[in-house]
Design an enzyme around this catalytic site. Structure first.
Site, PDB file in Angstrom:
ATOM      1  N   ASP A   1      -2.875  26.987 -64.953  1.00 26.34           N
ATOM      2  CA  ASP A   1      -2.217  26.209 -63.887  1.00 26.34           C
ATOM      3  C   ASP A   1      -2.570  26.719 -62.488  1.00 26.34           C
ATOM      4  O   ASP A   1      -2.018  26.263 -61.494  1.00 26.34           O
ATOM      5  CB  ASP A   1      -0.690  26.244 -64.070  1.00 26.34           C
ATOM      6  CG  ASP A   1      -0.137  27.655 -64.070  1.00 26.34           C
ATOM      7  OD1 ASP A   1      -0.936  28.604 -63.876  1.00 26.34           O
ATOM      8  OD2 ASP A   1       1.081  27.815 -64.247  1.00 26.34           O
TER       9      ASP A   1
ATOM     10  N   HIS B   1      -8.732  42.110 -34.782  1.00 22.03           N
ATOM     11  CA  HIS B   1      -9.060  41.125 -33.756  1.00 22.03           C
ATOM     12  C   HIS B   1      -8.328  41.438 -32.438  1.00 22.03           C
ATOM     13  O   HIS B   1      -8.907  41.310 -31.360  1.00 22.03           O
ATOM     14  CB  HIS B   1      -8.702  39.725 -34.251  1.00 22.03           C
ATOM     15  CG  HIS B   1      -8.914  38.682 -33.209  1.00 22.03           C
ATOM     16  ND1 HIS B   1     -10.164  38.381 -32.714  1.00 22.03           N
ATOM     17  CD2 HIS B   1      -8.036  37.904 -32.528  1.00 22.03           C
ATOM     18  CE1 HIS B   1     -10.050  37.446 -31.781  1.00 22.03           C
ATOM     19  NE2 HIS B   1      -8.781  37.147 -31.647  1.00 22.03           N
TER      20      HIS B   1
ATOM     21  N   LYS C   1     -15.525  32.447 -21.730  1.00 21.49           N
ATOM     22  CA  LYS C   1     -15.554  31.464 -22.828  1.00 21.49           C
ATOM     23  C   LYS C   1     -14.288  30.640 -22.834  1.00 21.49           C
ATOM     24  O   LYS C   1     -13.207  31.152 -22.565  1.00 21.49           O
ATOM     25  CB  LYS C   1     -15.697  32.228 -24.154  1.00 21.49           C
ATOM     26  CG  LYS C   1     -15.644  31.368 -25.399  1.00 21.49           C
ATOM     27  CD  LYS C   1     -15.902  32.194 -26.648  1.00 21.49           C
ATOM     28  CE  LYS C   1     -14.640  32.463 -27.436  1.00 21.49           C
ATOM     29  NZ  LYS C   1     -14.871  33.151 -28.707  1.00 21.49           N
TER      30      LYS C   1
ATOM     31  N   ARG D   1     -12.181  28.123 -25.472  1.00 24.57           N
ATOM     32  CA  ARG D   1     -12.150  27.562 -26.823  1.00 24.57           C
ATOM     33  C   ARG D   1     -11.679  26.116 -26.751  1.00 24.57           C
ATOM     34  O   ARG D   1     -10.607  25.835 -26.229  1.00 24.57           O
ATOM     35  CB  ARG D   1     -11.240  28.407 -27.732  1.00 24.57           C
ATOM     36  CG  ARG D   1     -11.283  27.953 -29.178  1.00 24.57           C
ATOM     37  CD  ARG D   1     -10.724  28.977 -30.136  1.00 24.57           C
ATOM     38  NE  ARG D   1     -11.648  30.058 -30.462  1.00 24.57           N
ATOM     39  CZ  ARG D   1     -12.707  29.928 -31.254  1.00 24.57           C
ATOM     40  NH1 ARG D   1     -12.988  28.770 -31.809  1.00 24.57           N
ATOM     41  NH2 ARG D   1     -13.486  30.958 -31.504  1.00 24.57           N
TER      42      ARG D   1
ATOM     43  N   ASP E   1     -19.432  41.416 -31.068  1.00 21.29           N
ATOM     44  CA  ASP E   1     -18.185  40.682 -31.326  1.00 21.29           C
ATOM     45  C   ASP E   1     -17.455  41.354 -32.488  1.00 21.29           C
ATOM     46  O   ASP E   1     -18.049  42.169 -33.209  1.00 21.29           O
ATOM     47  CB  ASP E   1     -18.474  39.205 -31.647  1.00 21.29           C
ATOM     48  CG  ASP E   1     -17.335  38.301 -31.175  1.00 21.29           C
ATOM     49  OD1 ASP E   1     -16.229  38.816 -30.911  1.00 21.29           O
ATOM     50  OD2 ASP E   1     -17.537  37.073 -31.086  1.00 21.29           O
TER      51      ASP E   1
ATOM     52  N   GLY F   1     -20.255  30.966 -36.221  1.00 18.79           N
ATOM     53  CA  GLY F   1     -21.473  31.271 -35.456  1.00 18.79           C
ATOM     54  C   GLY F   1     -21.507  30.552 -34.117  1.00 18.79           C
ATOM     55  O   GLY F   1     -22.426  30.759 -33.315  1.00 18.79           O
ATOM     56  N   GLY F   2     -20.507  29.720 -33.863  1.00 21.14           N
ATOM     57  CA  GLY F   2     -20.480  28.931 -32.619  1.00 21.14           C
ATOM     58  C   GLY F   2     -20.441  29.808 -31.369  1.00 21.14           C
ATOM     59  O   GLY F   2     -21.195  29.561 -30.411  1.00 21.14           O
ATOM     60  N   THR F   3     -19.590  30.828 -31.381  1.00 14.38           N
ATOM     61  CA  THR F   3     -19.461  31.698 -30.206  1.00 14.38           C
ATOM     62  C   THR F   3     -20.805  32.343 -29.863  1.00 14.38           C
ATOM     63  O   THR F   3     -21.237  32.350 -28.709  1.00 14.38           O
ATOM     64  CB  THR F   3     -18.405  32.799 -30.486  1.00 14.38           C
ATOM     65  OG1 THR F   3     -17.160  32.148 -30.710  1.00 14.38           O
ATOM     66  CG2 THR F   3     -18.280  33.779 -29.339  1.00 14.38           C
TER      67      THR F   3
HETATM   68  C1  R5P Z   1     -12.706  35.140 -30.914  1.00 13.37           C
HETATM   69  O1  R5P Z   1     -11.797  35.455 -30.143  1.00 13.37           O
HETATM   70  C2  R5P Z   1     -13.370  36.123 -31.804  1.00 13.37           C
HETATM   71  O2  R5P Z   1     -13.448  37.386 -31.227  1.00 13.37           O
HETATM   72  C3  R5P Z   1     -14.751  35.644 -32.210  1.00 13.37           C
HETATM   73  O3  R5P Z   1     -15.555  35.500 -31.067  1.00 13.37           O
HETATM   74  C4  R5P Z   1     -14.693  34.320 -32.907  1.00 13.37           C
HETATM   75  O4  R5P Z   1     -13.614  34.298 -33.794  1.00 13.37           O
HETATM   76  C5  R5P Z   1     -15.961  34.048 -33.663  1.00 13.37           C
HETATM   77  O5  R5P Z   1     -15.812  32.836 -34.353  1.00 13.37           O
HETATM   78  P1  R5P Z   1     -16.981  31.772 -34.417  1.00 13.37           P
HETATM   79  O6  R5P Z   1     -18.156  32.468 -35.037  1.00 13.37           O
HETATM   80  O7  R5P Z   1     -16.408  30.697 -35.290  1.00 13.37           O
HETATM   81  O8  R5P Z   1     -17.247  31.272 -33.040  1.00 13.37           O
END
Ligand code: R5P
Length: 327
Positions: free
Chosen positions: A53, A146, A208, A210, A234, A240-242
């Site tokens: 289940d 983080h 940056k 978001r 980081d 990978g967007g950032t």
């Molecule tokens: C954001 O505050 C974190 O420190 C990273 O830059 C972020 O979480 C990376 O996520 P992604 O690769 O989705 O942009």
């Protein structure tokens, strides 16, 4: 305060490495095995079963009564499953009368949910802390949280180790001369400063914004990157967007197409590798807080944190200070 049933009759006493038991959750088998080799200690047998289940069950296959138990489990995807499994391990250890339960969570998922962005939203990072403490956790060891203030959600000792020293050992011979360390946002400036100090480099910061959970935009490059190689650092790479936006912004600002990327936690969800693939990106370096699929041919360079975590466990088991591990 969260009440911890079953703790009162267990007397606290000085622990030693021979009194420790090391368990691995399913997310961290490889890292735990490497860590155990560094520690010169074996991994205790356990099992995780899934019932038809969908319910999960954990069993510890040897006694833990009176022992200092270390459970290694990263909260990487599938995050909620791995969290729940960790809760089951902690509960099993508490019910089996472990003297002390330490979770070694190299990557602490849900850490980005550390505040409310609007009304009627949870603070999931706080809820994770409540759940782990309710299950009976005594101590949390993690790496490059983080946000350091997440420690405040816990009413127990939290050791937030840093991967920066090991990352710099790996990076220092591979960077081009004159490399600028780049923080991809305001939140990572202190970490960028730490990298720069160890690598004898200067720092630039990206402003940056978001847009959504998956979309970010770079508004400005603060600092001189013209004709300079860059190291973008980081805490994690998820989509990978950032990093992809940072690469574009740096090149637009005249940086040399000689960019290295270093991030502690390579979450690398589907599509991330493609986003990181850019002719200007020479190398992506992550640690082994999150296991890479063995079939992944586009492996980033991986720095193992097993020696760091093994030292932390050895010191904690011997009730010794671990402050030298933060330097
Ligand atoms: C954001 O505050 C974190 O420190 C990273 O830059 C972020 O979480 C990376 O996520 P992604 O690769 O989705 O942009």
């Amino acid at each position: 305060m969260v009440e911890r049933p079953g703790k009162n009759y267990i007397s606290e006493r000085a622990m030693h490495t021979q009194d420790l038991s090391l368990f691995s959750g399913t997310a961290s088998h490889e890292l735990t095995a490497a860590l155990a080799r560094n520690l010169g200690h074996r991994v205790s047998p356990s099992g995780v079963e899934r019932f038809p289940d969908g319910e999960l069950s954990v069993h510890l296959d040897e006694a833990v009564r009176g022992r200092h138990v270390f459970i290694v489990q990263s909260l990487c995807p599938p995050v909620t499953e791995n969290l729940f499994e960790l809760l089951l391990f902690v509960d099993a250890c508490r019910r089996a009368a472990a003297a002390r339960i330490t979770a070694v969570v190299p990557y602490l998922g849900y850490a980005r949910a550390d505040k409310r962005h609007g009304l009627r939203e949870p603070i999931t990072a706080s809820l994770v802390a409540t759940l782990l403490q309710a299950a009976g956790l005594d101590h949390l060891v993690t790496v490059d949280l983080h946000a350091a203030q997440i420690e405040g959600f816990y009413h127990l000792p939290v050791d937030n180790l840093s991967a920066v020293s090991l990352m710099c050992d790996e990076l220092k011979h591979r960077l081009s001369p004159g490399t600028v360390v780049v923080s991809p946002d305001a939140g990572r400036v202190a970490t960028a400063g730490d990298y720069a100090r160890r690598l004898d480099a200067t720092v630039a910061v990206l402003q940056k914004q978001r847009q959504t959970g998956a979309e970010t935009k770079v508004l400005k490059v603060i600092g001189d990157v013209r004709d300079r190689p860059c190291l973008i650092i980081d805490d994690m790479i998820t989509t990978g967007g950032t990093i992809a936006h940072a690469v574009t912004a740096l090149l637009d600002a005249g940086a040399r197409p000689d960019i290295m990327v270093a991030a502690t936690h390579g979450v690398l969800v589907a599509g991330a590798r493609e986003r990181l693939r850019h002719p200007a990106v020479r190398e992506v370096v992550v640690t082994d807080t999150i296991a890479r699929p063995p079939s992944d041919s586009s492996q980033p360079t991986v720095v193992s944190l097993a020696p760091l975590l093994a030292r932390a466990i050895r010191h904690l088991a011997n009730a010794e200070s671990i402050s030298d591990l933060f330097r």
